[in-house]
Design a protein around this motif. Structure first.
Motif, PDB file in Angstrom:
ATOM      1  N   TYR A   1      38.715 -71.433   4.190  1.00 45.85           N
ATOM      2  CA  TYR A   1      38.776 -70.051   3.718  1.00 45.85           C
ATOM      3  C   TYR A   1      39.971 -69.920   2.782  1.00 45.85           C
ATOM      4  N   LEU A   2      39.724 -69.434   1.551  1.00 46.29           N
ATOM      5  CA  LEU A   2      40.814 -69.282   0.593  1.00 46.29           C
ATOM      6  C   LEU A   2      41.376 -67.864   0.564  1.00 46.29           C
ATOM      7  N   GLY A   3      40.502 -66.861   0.505  1.00 41.46           N
ATOM      8  CA  GLY A   3      40.992 -65.500   0.425  1.00 41.46           C
ATOM      9  C   GLY A   3      39.891 -64.523   0.081  1.00 41.46           C
ATOM     10  N   ASN A   4      40.289 -63.259  -0.066  1.00 39.07           N
ATOM     11  CA  ASN A   4      39.370 -62.164  -0.344  1.00 39.07           C
ATOM     12  C   ASN A   4      39.996 -61.336  -1.470  1.00 39.07           C
ATOM     13  N   TRP A   5      39.391 -61.399  -2.656  1.00 36.20           N
ATOM     14  CA  TRP A   5      40.008 -60.761  -3.815  1.00 36.20           C
ATOM     15  C   TRP A   5      38.987 -59.939  -4.593  1.00 36.20           C
ATOM     16  N   GLU A   6      39.499 -58.933  -5.291  1.00 32.98           N
ATOM     17  CA  GLU A   6      38.669 -58.123  -6.166  1.00 32.98           C
ATOM     18  C   GLU A   6      38.507 -58.800  -7.522  1.00 32.98           C
ATOM     19  N   GLU A   7      37.607 -58.248  -8.312  1.00 35.56           N
ATOM     20  CA  GLU A   7      37.295 -58.831  -9.616  1.00 35.56           C
ATOM     21  C   GLU A   7      38.521 -58.849 -10.523  1.00 35.56           C
ATOM     22  N   GLY A   8      38.668 -59.946 -11.263  1.00 37.09           N
ATOM     23  CA  GLY A   8      39.686 -60.029 -12.287  1.00 37.09           C
ATOM     24  C   GLY A   8      41.047 -60.488 -11.830  1.00 37.09           C
ATOM     25  N   GLU A   9      41.202 -60.846 -10.564  1.00 35.03           N
ATOM     26  CA  GLU A   9      42.496 -61.346 -10.101  1.00 35.03           C
ATOM     27  C   GLU A   9      42.651 -62.823 -10.479  1.00 35.03           C
ATOM     28  N   VAL A  10      43.873 -63.209 -10.797  1.00 37.15           N
ATOM     29  CA  VAL A  10      44.169 -64.593 -11.164  1.00 37.15           C
ATOM     30  C   VAL A  10      44.711 -65.311  -9.931  1.00 37.15           C
ATOM     31  N   VAL A  11      44.036 -66.381  -9.542  1.00 36.34           N
ATOM     32  CA  VAL A  11      44.358 -67.098  -8.308  1.00 36.34           C
ATOM     33  C   VAL A  11      44.721 -68.543  -8.642  1.00 36.34           C
ATOM     34  N   ASP A  12      45.801 -69.015  -8.059  1.00 38.63           N
ATOM     35  CA  ASP A  12      46.217 -70.402  -8.249  1.00 38.63           C
ATOM     36  C   ASP A  12      45.850 -71.210  -7.006  1.00 38.63           C
ATOM     37  N   LEU A  13      44.921 -72.131  -7.166  1.00 38.37           N
ATOM     38  CA  LEU A  13      44.508 -73.034  -6.093  1.00 38.37           C
ATOM     39  C   LEU A  13      45.367 -74.287  -6.161  1.00 38.37           C
ATOM     40  N   VAL A  14      46.001 -74.644  -5.045  1.00 40.87           N
ATOM     41  CA  VAL A  14      46.898 -75.794  -4.999  1.00 40.87           C
ATOM     42  C   VAL A  14      46.430 -76.775  -3.928  1.00 40.87           C
ATOM     43  N   ILE A  15      46.372 -78.051  -4.270  1.00 33.48           N
ATOM     44  CA  ILE A  15      46.068 -79.113  -3.306  1.00 33.48           C
ATOM     45  C   ILE A  15      47.190 -80.139  -3.413  1.00 33.48           C
TER      46      ILE A  15
END
Length: 410
Positions: free
Chosen positions: A171-185
């Motif tokens: 599970y990454l998250g719950n966001w509204e349209e247009g948000e900028v999300v940084d995925l890190v591994i």
């Protein structure tokens, strides 16, 4: 079989997360999309690879001179070509290894309609033992997946599928349209030796979004058929491991809490009683799932579900404890490991108070397949229904809640 006292104890552990389930998530149908990342399987070659190293199995990437399409990277990151040391036949010809302080990340913009939030789930496939040289890498290394709303450690499990590659749902998250999300591994290791070869190799990363929409089909349970979960890889044959998640709102099996480790299975490679997906409870006694729903006090309800085996050579008695409110009952099917299911039902009365009623399934079984992989009962097609009078009352209550929720948001 677990004693009644231990079953009740673990049931109470699951109940502790029940109030976290929001009422407006009670009845839902879902729309989703997947493959939202660039170069999710690392098949697009890095730029400016040294010609003398372009065919090597492990190629160090230079942050100054080399780019990895779709991704940025820091620390020790190696590009992996399939070869004698590591096999990538299932998911392609390339992957990346995260060495000491190794980190890759990709920024994406959330999609959807204005004012409507979406859930984001990730499927990640990793290995450690493919380059472990016979060493036990399960306790010393992990790949850490993080986003603004979550952080999950992914580490290899012995005995969970008998293969070096394992897929995990996050599970990454719950966001509204247009948000900028940084995925890190990134890599994490408890081994003090910086030259250890037990660093994670990431073969594929598949991102999925899903929006929940209010719907009343007579079933009072959310995600009752488990169709909303991480995306299956088209050429993956061993399912997706889902780790413990106490909150149903931050679970890779949306709107269900998870205790222990379960396997998310698809109908292309396993026996699934209904639809495209089901769960197999594989981690032994007292592993399971739970959700919770607000019900009308003193009214009668019926919980129906299908119990079976996944067609994965899991032979023996498959037993579970099903809980609906204060009622707990044990159910067993005899499995020959070739795929079968049997429907069961239980009737109960909703208790007093305003606390949502827990619905849970706990395994009483600890079995292994012929190949030595853990296996267990399959649960699918869970239905909770009430009388028409109760259902109408629930709808009016639901509409009133929506009106109050909307008014408070203005």
């Amino acid at each position: 079989m677990a004693s009644s006292s231990s079953t009740k104890k673990n049931t109470m552990r699951l109940q502790s997360s029940a109030p976290l389930l929001l009422l407006h998530l009670l009845m839902a149908r879902f729309s989703s999309s997947a493959d939202l990342l660039q170069n999710p399987d690392f098949e697009s070659l890095p730029t400016n690879l040294p010609p003398e190293n372009s065919t090597a199995e492990f190629i160090p990437l230079n942050q100054t001179t080399t780019t990895l399409p779709g991704w940025t990277f820091e620390g020790t990151v190696l590009y992996v070509n399939a070869g004698k040391t590591v096999s990538l036949q299932r998911n392609g010809s390339h992957a990346v290894q995260l060495g000491p302080d190794g980190r890759i990340n990709q920024t994406f913009t959330t999609e959807g309609s204005s004012g409507s939030a979406s859930i984001y789930l990730l499927t990640i496939t990793v290995t450690y033992s493919a380059v472990g040289g016979g060493r036990n890498c399960t306790a010393s290394a992990a790949a850490v997946v993080s986003a603004p709303d979550s952080r999950t450690e992914v580490y290899q499990r012995d005995g969970y599928d008998g293969k070096p590659w394992q897929s995990f749902g996050v599970y990454l998250g719950n966001w509204e349209e247009g948000e900028v999300v940084d995925l890190v591994i990134e890599s994490m290791s408890s081994d003090p030796d910086p030259d250890t070869i037990c660093w994670p190799i990431v073969d594929s990363v598949l991102l999925k979004s899903a929006r929940s929409l209010a719907s009343d089909n007579g079933n009072l349970l959310p995600n009752q058929d488990f169709e909303l979960g991480p995306e299956f890889l088209t050429n993956s044959t061993e399912g997706i491991l889902l780790d413990q998640a106490q909150s149903p709102l931050q679970s890779p099996l949306t709107q269900w809490s998870i205790l222990g480790t379960i396997k998310y299975i698809d109908s292309d490679h396993f026996f699934v009683p209904a639809g495209n997906a089901a769960i197999e409870i594989i981690a032994g006694n007292s592993t399971g799932i739970q959700t919770a729903v607000p019900l009308s006090q003193g009214s009668s309800y019926t919980l129906k579900f299908t119990l079976g085996d996944a067609n994965d050579s899991c032979v023996g008695d498959l037993s579970i404890t099903a809980q609906a409110g204060s009622v707990l009952k044990n159910y067993t099917v005899q499995s020959n490991g070739t795929g079968s299911g049997q429907s069961f039902s239980m009737t109960f009365e909703a208790g007093s108070g305003t606390t949502p009623t827990p619905i849970s399934f706990l395994s009483l079984t600890a079995l292994q397949t012929k190949a030595g992989a853990f296996c267990g009962p399959v649960i699918d097609d869970v239905v909770l229904r009430a009388s028409m009078g109760v259902r109408v009352a629930m709808n009016w209550s639901f509409l009133l809640f929506l009106a109050l929720f909307a008014a408070s948001a203005v």
